[in-house]
Design an enzyme around this catalytic site. Structure first.
Site, PDB file in Angstrom:
ATOM      1  CE  LYS A  85      16.721  18.282 -25.774  1.00 23.87           C
ATOM      2  NZ  LYS A  85      16.338  17.130 -24.972  1.00 23.87           N
TER       3      LYS A  85
ATOM      4  NE  ARG B 103      22.780  13.543 -26.187  1.00 24.80           N
ATOM      5  CZ  ARG B 103      22.868  14.047 -27.415  1.00 24.80           C
ATOM      6  NH1 ARG B 103      23.890  13.714 -28.201  1.00 24.80           N
ATOM      7  NH2 ARG B 103      21.955  14.873 -27.873  1.00 24.80           N
TER       8      ARG B 103
ATOM      9  CE  LYS C  38      19.281  12.256 -28.379  1.00 24.71           C
ATOM     10  NZ  LYS C  38      18.799  12.354 -26.978  1.00 24.71           N
TER      11      LYS C  38
ATOM     12  CD  GLU D 149       9.110  23.227 -32.694  1.00 24.66           C
ATOM     13  OE1 GLU D 149       8.225  22.871 -31.890  1.00 24.66           O
ATOM     14  OE2 GLU D 149       9.569  22.469 -33.569  1.00 24.66           O
TER      15      GLU D 149
ATOM     16  CE  LYS E 206      18.201  20.152 -22.541  1.00 22.69           C
ATOM     17  NZ  LYS E 206      17.611  18.859 -22.408  1.00 22.69           N
TER      18      LYS E 206
ATOM     19  CB  SER F   6      25.192  18.208 -18.799  1.00 29.58           C
ATOM     20  OG  SER F   6      25.081  17.931 -20.190  1.00 29.58           O
TER      21      SER F   6
ATOM     22  CE1 TYR G  58      21.966  18.372 -14.457  1.00 28.49           C
ATOM     23  CE2 TYR G  58      22.687  19.976 -16.108  1.00 28.49           C
ATOM     24  CZ  TYR G  58      21.983  18.831 -15.778  1.00 28.49           C
ATOM     25  OH  TYR G  58      21.304  18.159 -16.741  1.00 28.49           O
TER      26      TYR G  58
HETATM   27  C1  PBG Z   1      16.818  13.982 -23.622  1.00 28.81           C
HETATM   28  C2  PBG Z   1      17.364  15.063 -22.794  1.00 28.81           C
HETATM   29  C3  PBG Z   1      18.647  15.582 -22.944  1.00 28.81           C
HETATM   30  C4  PBG Z   1      18.803  16.543 -21.957  1.00 28.81           C
HETATM   31  C5  PBG Z   1      17.613  16.615 -21.244  1.00 28.81           C
HETATM   32  N1  PBG Z   1      16.722  15.688 -21.776  1.00 28.81           N
HETATM   33  C6  PBG Z   1      19.728  15.183 -23.849  1.00 28.81           C
HETATM   34  C7  PBG Z   1      19.450  15.053 -25.268  1.00 28.81           C
HETATM   35  O1  PBG Z   1      18.507  15.649 -25.800  1.00 28.81           O
HETATM   36  O2  PBG Z   1      20.183  14.314 -25.889  1.00 28.81           O
HETATM   37  C8  PBG Z   1      20.065  17.320 -21.772  1.00 28.81           C
HETATM   38  C9  PBG Z   1      20.264  18.009 -20.490  1.00 28.81           C
HETATM   39  C10 PBG Z   1      21.646  18.419 -20.237  1.00 28.81           C
HETATM   40  O3  PBG Z   1      22.560  18.297 -21.081  1.00 28.81           O
HETATM   41  O4  PBG Z   1      21.884  18.885 -19.115  1.00 28.81           O
HETATM   42  N2  PBG Z   1      15.468  13.925 -23.810  1.00 28.81           N
END
Ligand code: PBG
Length: 329
Positions: free
Chosen positions: A196, A206, A223, A239, A254, A280, A319
């Site tokens: 990720k 968010r 992050k 990972e 991701k 998203s 989505y």
């Molecule tokens: C947080 C999490 C995120 C998403 C899934 N789980 C956002 C982030 O890491 O800040 C993002 C999913 C998306 O953008 O569709 N644990």
């Protein structure tokens, strides 16, 4: 004689194209992300995610039935936690009567065969919007992992089929697996967000959960100390390998489209199912461009979905899942 081979013969009409098509999309390819909120009768459109909604538990039932009727058999649950329940340690995440736990039960009561996967991370519960516990300006790994393991047990107790840790702490898969085994949840699976990346494409998510990292002094604004650097490729394999060794049943890459190269490498390297997450921001881009008339929405959606299959994804969290399945007819 020239040319001996005319490759266009295999593209000459829709019939031959369909016969030689290397990949196909079916409802079995999808995980459907769902956003759940407290309240009654709520189906709230997310402003940065047109045609995507937050559901309260009652409206969630109809949605889940609809998904099942379309052949969509797996959901990935996220909850929007009320501000008053947020703290630094994700205390509410362990509440057996919390929103996530009730959402799992609601879905299992409504549609027992629906595969329920749950997000495991602290950010929706954190006053700081971080995936882990903050101490002295840092996200502390091991105390966070303890909470994630307890959270996984709590989701399993409520009936989750898979827990999906999206936090990127080190060692969390092993801790979660051990905790599940110790408590007898031997059939509860783990889908690990293994590779990720710290991405700018999570913005609309968010917004949906009101979970952006807080803008305060001494709080990391991004992050990057736990999610991966997008310059890196070998690190994704490392990972992923570790997560599989620690007991992950399914691994995930991701975001999606900007990381198709990583999906392909993970698929080539490992023999567990690989999931990809069309996040998203990817959704928002296609919606926004097609609202302006700059893209053909349906064609762009089908093309990006197929790109994941071609790259080697066994599962796609998207989505667009419902729209794709309707387009397939
Ligand atoms: C947080 C999490 C995120 C998403 C899934 N789980 C956002 C982030 O890491 O800040 C993002 C999913 C998306 O953008 O569709 N644990």
């Amino acid at each position: 004689m020239y040319p001996l081979r005319r490759n266009r013969r295999l593209r000459a009409n829709a019939t031959i194209r369909s016969l030689v098509r290397e990949n196909n999309i079916t409802p079995n390819d999808f995980l459907v992300p769902l956003f759940v909120v407290e309240g009654k009768g709520i189906k709230d459109e997310i402003p940065s995610m047109p045609n995507y909604y937050r559901f309260s538990l009652d409206t969630l039932q109809a949605e889940v039935k609809l998904l099942w009727s379309l052949g969509l058999k797996a959901v990935l649950l996220f909850v929007k936690v009320e501000d008053k329940l947020k703290d630094n340690r994700g205390t509410e995440a362990l509440n057996p009567n919390g929103l996530m736990q009730r959402a799992i039960k609601t879905i299992k009561n409504t549609c027992p065969e629906m595969l329920v996967m749950t997000d495991v991370a602290l950010d929706p519960y954190s006053i700081y919007g971080h995936d882990g516990i903050l101490e002295n300006g840092k996200i502390v790994n091991d105390p966070t992992v303890d909470v994630l393991a307890q959270m996984s047990i709590s989701h399993a107790e409520a009936g989750a089929n898979f827990v999906a840790p999206s936090d990127m702490m080190d060692g969390r898969i092993l801790s979660i697996r051990e905790a599940l085994e110790d408590d007898g949840f031997i059939d509860t699976g783990i889908m690990s967000y293994s590779a990720k990346y710290a991405s700018s494409f999570y913005g609309p998510f968010r917004d949906a959960l009101d979970s952006a990292p807080a803008e305060q002094n001494n709080i990391p604004k991004d992050k990057k100390t736990y999610q991966m650097d997008y310059a890196n490729r070998f690190e994704a394999l490392r990972e992923t390998e570790m997560d599989i060794d620690e007991g992950a049943d399914i691994v995930m890459v991701k975001p999606g489209l900007p990381y198709l190269d990583i999906i392909r490498e993970v698929k080539n390297e490992f023999d567990v199912p690989v999931a990809a997450y069309q996040v998203s921001g990817e959704y928002a881009m296609i919606k926004a461009a097609s609202e302006k008339g700059w893209l053909d929405h349906d064609q762009a959606v089908l093309e990006t979905t197929m790109a994941f299959k071609r790259a080697g994804a066994d599962l796609i969290a998207s989505y667009f899942a419902k729209e794709v399945v309707k387009l397939l007819g």
